[in-house]
Write a protein that holds these residues in place. Structure first.
Motif, PDB file in Angstrom:
ATOM      1  N   GLN A  33       0.832  -1.187   0.000  1.00 29.18           N
ATOM      2  CA  GLN A  33       0.000   0.000   0.000  1.00 29.18           C
ATOM      3  C   GLN A  33       0.875   1.248   0.000  1.00 29.18           C
ATOM      4  OE1 GLN A  33      -2.365   0.409   3.487  1.00 29.18           O
ATOM      5  NE2 GLN A  33      -2.458   2.623   3.289  1.00 29.18           N
ATOM      6  N   PRO A  34       0.500   2.293  -0.755  1.00 35.09           N
ATOM      7  CA  PRO A  34       1.205   3.563  -0.602  1.00 35.09           C
ATOM      8  C   PRO A  34       1.062   4.056   0.832  1.00 35.09           C
ATOM      9  CG  PRO A  34      -0.265   3.601  -2.517  1.00 35.09           C
ATOM     10  CD  PRO A  34      -0.582   2.358  -1.739  1.00 35.09           C
ATOM     11  N   VAL A  35       2.100   4.666   1.370  1.00 36.60           N
ATOM     12  CA  VAL A  35       2.071   5.082   2.765  1.00 36.60           C
ATOM     13  C   VAL A  35       2.117   6.588   2.944  1.00 36.60           C
ATOM     14  CG1 VAL A  35       3.070   2.963   3.628  1.00 36.60           C
ATOM     15  CG2 VAL A  35       4.582   4.818   2.930  1.00 36.60           C
ATOM     16  N   GLY A  36       2.058   7.356   1.871  1.00 34.73           N
ATOM     17  CA  GLY A  36       2.169   8.790   2.005  1.00 34.73           C
ATOM     18  C   GLY A  36       1.080   9.406   2.848  1.00 34.73           C
ATOM     19  N   ARG A  37      -0.123   8.817   2.868  1.00 27.78           N
ATOM     20  CA  ARG A  37      -1.221   9.340   3.653  1.00 27.78           C
ATOM     21  C   ARG A  37      -1.512   8.493   4.870  1.00 27.78           C
ATOM     22  NH1 ARG A  37      -4.002  13.581   4.287  1.00 27.78           N
ATOM     23  NH2 ARG A  37      -6.068  12.730   3.865  1.00 27.78           N
ATOM     24  N   ASP A  38      -0.641   7.535   5.140  1.00 29.59           N
ATOM     25  CA  ASP A  38      -0.826   6.708   6.328  1.00 29.59           C
ATOM     26  C   ASP A  38      -0.083   7.360   7.475  1.00 29.59           C
ATOM     27  OD1 ASP A  38      -0.912   4.834   8.305  1.00 29.59           O
ATOM     28  OD2 ASP A  38      -0.491   3.146   6.984  1.00 29.59           O
ATOM     29  N   HIS A  39      -0.825   7.860   8.482  1.00 26.84           N
ATOM     30  CA  HIS A  39      -0.206   8.589   9.571  1.00 26.84           C
ATOM     31  C   HIS A  39       0.104   7.716  10.765  1.00 26.84           C
ATOM     32  CE1 HIS A  39      -2.212  12.511   7.952  1.00 26.84           C
ATOM     33  NE2 HIS A  39      -1.193  12.097   7.235  1.00 26.84           N
ATOM     34  N   GLY A  40       0.058   6.395  10.583  1.00 34.99           N
ATOM     35  CA  GLY A  40       0.299   5.541  11.731  1.00 34.99           C
ATOM     36  C   GLY A  40       1.716   5.673  12.251  1.00 34.99           C
ATOM     37  N   VAL A  96       8.764   2.521   6.391  1.00 31.63           N
ATOM     38  CA  VAL A  96       8.584   1.743   5.162  1.00 31.63           C
ATOM     39  C   VAL A  96       9.558   2.199   4.086  1.00 31.63           C
ATOM     40  CG1 VAL A  96       6.978   1.265   3.274  1.00 31.63           C
ATOM     41  CG2 VAL A  96       6.188   1.160   5.637  1.00 31.63           C
ATOM     42  N   ASN A  97       9.709   3.498   3.920  1.00 27.48           N
ATOM     43  CA  ASN A  97      10.621   4.003   2.901  1.00 27.48           C
ATOM     44  C   ASN A  97      12.068   3.628   3.218  1.00 27.48           C
ATOM     45  OD1 ASN A  97       8.491   5.145   1.507  1.00 27.48           O
ATOM     46  ND2 ASN A  97       8.729   7.157   2.448  1.00 27.48           N
ATOM     47  N   SER A  98      12.423   3.641   4.499  1.00 29.90           N
ATOM     48  CA  SER A  98      13.780   3.258   4.888  1.00 29.90           C
ATOM     49  C   SER A  98      14.047   1.789   4.579  1.00 29.90           C
ATOM     50  CB  SER A  98      14.003   3.532   6.376  1.00 29.90           C
ATOM     51  OG  SER A  98      13.904   4.904   6.659  1.00 29.90           O
ATOM     52  N   LEU A  99      13.064   0.934   4.840  1.00 38.08           N
ATOM     53  CA  LEU A  99      13.221  -0.483   4.531  1.00 38.08           C
ATOM     54  C   LEU A  99      13.257  -0.718   3.028  1.00 38.08           C
ATOM     55  CD1 LEU A  99      10.772  -2.013   7.170  1.00 38.08           C
ATOM     56  CD2 LEU A  99      13.274  -2.008   7.256  1.00 38.08           C
ATOM     57  N   ALA A 100      12.358  -0.054   2.297  1.00 41.07           N
ATOM     58  CA  ALA A 100      12.297  -0.242   0.845  1.00 41.07           C
ATOM     59  C   ALA A 100      13.577   0.224   0.171  1.00 41.07           C
ATOM     60  CB  ALA A 100      11.103   0.514   0.274  1.00 41.07           C
ATOM     61  N   ALA A 101      14.218   1.251   0.736  1.00 40.53           N
ATOM     62  CA  ALA A 101      15.451   1.765   0.141  1.00 40.53           C
ATOM     63  C   ALA A 101      16.577   0.748   0.199  1.00 40.53           C
ATOM     64  CB  ALA A 101      15.870   3.047   0.853  1.00 40.53           C
ATOM     65  N   THR A 107      12.914  -3.714  -7.354  1.00 44.48           N
ATOM     66  CA  THR A 107      12.183  -4.653  -6.507  1.00 44.48           C
ATOM     67  C   THR A 107      10.737  -4.225  -6.318  1.00 44.48           C
ATOM     68  OG1 THR A 107      14.187  -5.292  -5.328  1.00 44.48           O
ATOM     69  CG2 THR A 107      12.095  -5.701  -4.218  1.00 44.48           C
ATOM     70  N   VAL A 108      10.512  -2.922  -6.122  1.00 49.01           N
ATOM     71  CA  VAL A 108       9.167  -2.418  -5.839  1.00 49.01           C
ATOM     72  C   VAL A 108       8.449  -2.104  -7.134  1.00 49.01           C
ATOM     73  CG1 VAL A 108       7.832  -0.630  -4.689  1.00 49.01           C
ATOM     74  CG2 VAL A 108       9.953  -1.455  -3.655  1.00 49.01           C
ATOM     75  N   ARG A 109       7.308  -2.699  -7.314  1.00 46.63           N
ATOM     76  CA  ARG A 109       6.455  -2.426  -8.479  1.00 46.63           C
ATOM     77  C   ARG A 109       5.117  -1.896  -7.969  1.00 46.63           C
ATOM     78  NH1 ARG A 109       7.282  -7.836 -12.288  1.00 46.63           N
ATOM     79  NH2 ARG A 109       9.584  -7.773 -12.339  1.00 46.63           N
ATOM     80  N   THR A 110       4.780  -0.687  -8.347  1.00 44.21           N
ATOM     81  CA  THR A 110       3.548  -0.068  -7.862  1.00 44.21           C
ATOM     82  C   THR A 110       2.388  -0.341  -8.814  1.00 44.21           C
ATOM     83  OG1 THR A 110       4.111   1.998  -8.967  1.00 44.21           O
ATOM     84  CG2 THR A 110       4.825   1.743  -6.687  1.00 44.21           C
ATOM     85  N   ALA A 111       1.174  -0.077  -8.304  1.00 46.98           N
ATOM     86  CA  ALA A 111      -0.064  -0.235  -9.082  1.00 46.98           C
ATOM     87  C   ALA A 111      -0.205  -1.654  -9.628  1.00 46.98           C
ATOM     88  CB  ALA A 111      -0.124   0.778 -10.220  1.00 46.98           C
ATOM     89  N   ALA A 112       0.044  -2.635  -8.781  1.00 43.34           N
ATOM     90  CA  ALA A 112      -0.054  -4.035  -9.181  1.00 43.34           C
ATOM     91  C   ALA A 112      -1.081  -4.740  -8.312  1.00 43.34           C
ATOM     92  CB  ALA A 112       1.300  -4.722  -9.040  1.00 43.34           C
TER      93      ALA A 112
END
Length: 379
Positions: A33-40, A96-101, A107-112
């Protein structure tokens, strides 16, 4: 090479019903899931391997009443001494961004989109269906959220999540020139939390007893109506918030635990396995614990279930009790609650930290992740 697949948004929902979905073995992939709007955010001990550049926040704070009176105080120093490191607040997108980096390029494919076609078993692999074809996997890890489609597929007889009885609002906004101590404030049938982040923004959340599905035409105005006369800095945070900054969600949890966190070659992780109220701040933390333990048991999923199901069930029940206590609705009951907290905090310094010990004292299953030997998933 592992592949991370990220589902697209469609009418406000994620195609395939999922957030994170990983296949390991013949093919590797994650639907995310995109996390830009996830404030958790998750309060918890600082990971031993946290990169020093990762923005997080740790400060003194405590519990307050709506008029501003401190019911209980905590200090960052005391937390560090008790748990071997400070308690921090970390934006989930940052984590999430730190882990994905750290993943290989591509590796990351969006909109799938993806769905579980076959969970597999000991004699056949699992299969995941995507628009580009099927992925065949020795292990599938499904972290597709509270209303997990994979969970429903694996355990069709399970009743699923239930409404926890309250709703939540979350915002992350800059509030220039406002200094404050991190706090949570309890009222009658509602609460508010305000926490400074290292990057200068403020993370604030609110919760209130409300019917499921209830919404306001303007959620910022609803926050102002409910909390606008509470102590500083709450009015300033609301004033700095735009209507579009506010996220509102009803809270759900699993009142009936799953019989297992796996079936066939599929393992459930995070909210897909154990959705819980956010009152202990453990949603993201428990998902990380899941991942660490699962990494030790990729070839023995029953051991993963044995390690994680009892702990997360206990924490879910503790979070439900905490929600009922923190959002008591009667005037007399609320007054008695606040009086008891204040008295106990004076008599037993560090009471709030002690109550958190059974959660924050967790250590991973075995070296090199922990200094001493532990049973999987528990001290």
């Amino acid at each position: 090479m592992p592949v991370v697949l990220e589902p697209a948004l469609q009418h406000g929902a994620f195609v395939g019903g999922g957030r994170w979905f990983t296949a390991f073995g013949r093919h590797r992939g994650i639907l995310a899931q995109p996390v830009g709007r996830d404030h958790g955010l998750s309060p918890g001990p600082v990971p031993r391997h946290r990169p020093p550049s990762m923005p997080s926040s740790s400060s003194d704070g405590g519990l307050r009443a709506p008029g501003g009176r401190w019911l209980s105080r905590t200090s960052a120093e005391a937390a560090a001494q008790r748990f071997g490191g400070p308690l921090v607040l970390l934006h989930r997108a940052t984590l999430v961004n730190s882990l994905a980096a750290r993943l290989p390029p591509g590796t990351v494919r969006t909109a799938a989109a993806a769905t579980l076609a076959d969970p597999g078993d000991a004699d056949r692999p699992a299969r995941v269906r995507t628009p580009d074809g099927e992925l065949v996997a020795d292990l599938v890890v499904a972290a597709d959220g509270i209303h997990s489609a994979v969970r429903a597929r694996l355990f069709p007889e399970h009743p699923g999540p239930v409404f926890s009885g309250f709703t939540t609002w979350r915002v992350v906004v800059p509030v220039p020139g406002v200094a404050f101590a991190s706090h949570e404030t309890w009222g009658r049938g509602c609460l508010w939390g305000t926490h400074p982040l290292k990057d200068g923004r403020v993370y604030a959340y609110a919760a209130a007893v409300a019917p499921a599905g209830e919404r306001a035409p303007d959620e910022r105005a609803e926050l102002l109506r409910r909390f606008g006369d509470w102590h500083d800095p709450i009015p300033a945070v609301i004033a700095a918030t735009r209507p579009e900054d506010v996220l509102r969600h009803d809270v759900h949890h699993l009142a009936t635990p799953l019989p297992a966190f796996h079936r066939g070659r599929v393992a459930l992780l995070g909210d897909a396995a154990h959705p819980m109220p956010p009152t202990l701040g453990q949603g993201g933390n428990q998902a990380i614990e899941d991942a660490v333990v699962l990494a030790h048991h990729t070839d023995a999923l029953a051991a993963y279930t044995a390690a994680r199901l009892p702990r997360t069930t206990a924490i879910t029940r503790q979070a439900v009790r905490a929600a009922r206590f923190s959002m008591a609705t009667g005037r007399a009951r609320t007054a008695a609650r606040d009086t008891a907290i204040a008295a106990l905090s004076r008599a037993v310094p560090g009471l709030l930290l002690r109550g958190f010990a059974s959660i924050a004292d967790w250590r991973p299953p075995r070296p090199p992740y922990a200094s001493g030997r532990t049973t999987a998933g528990n001290r």
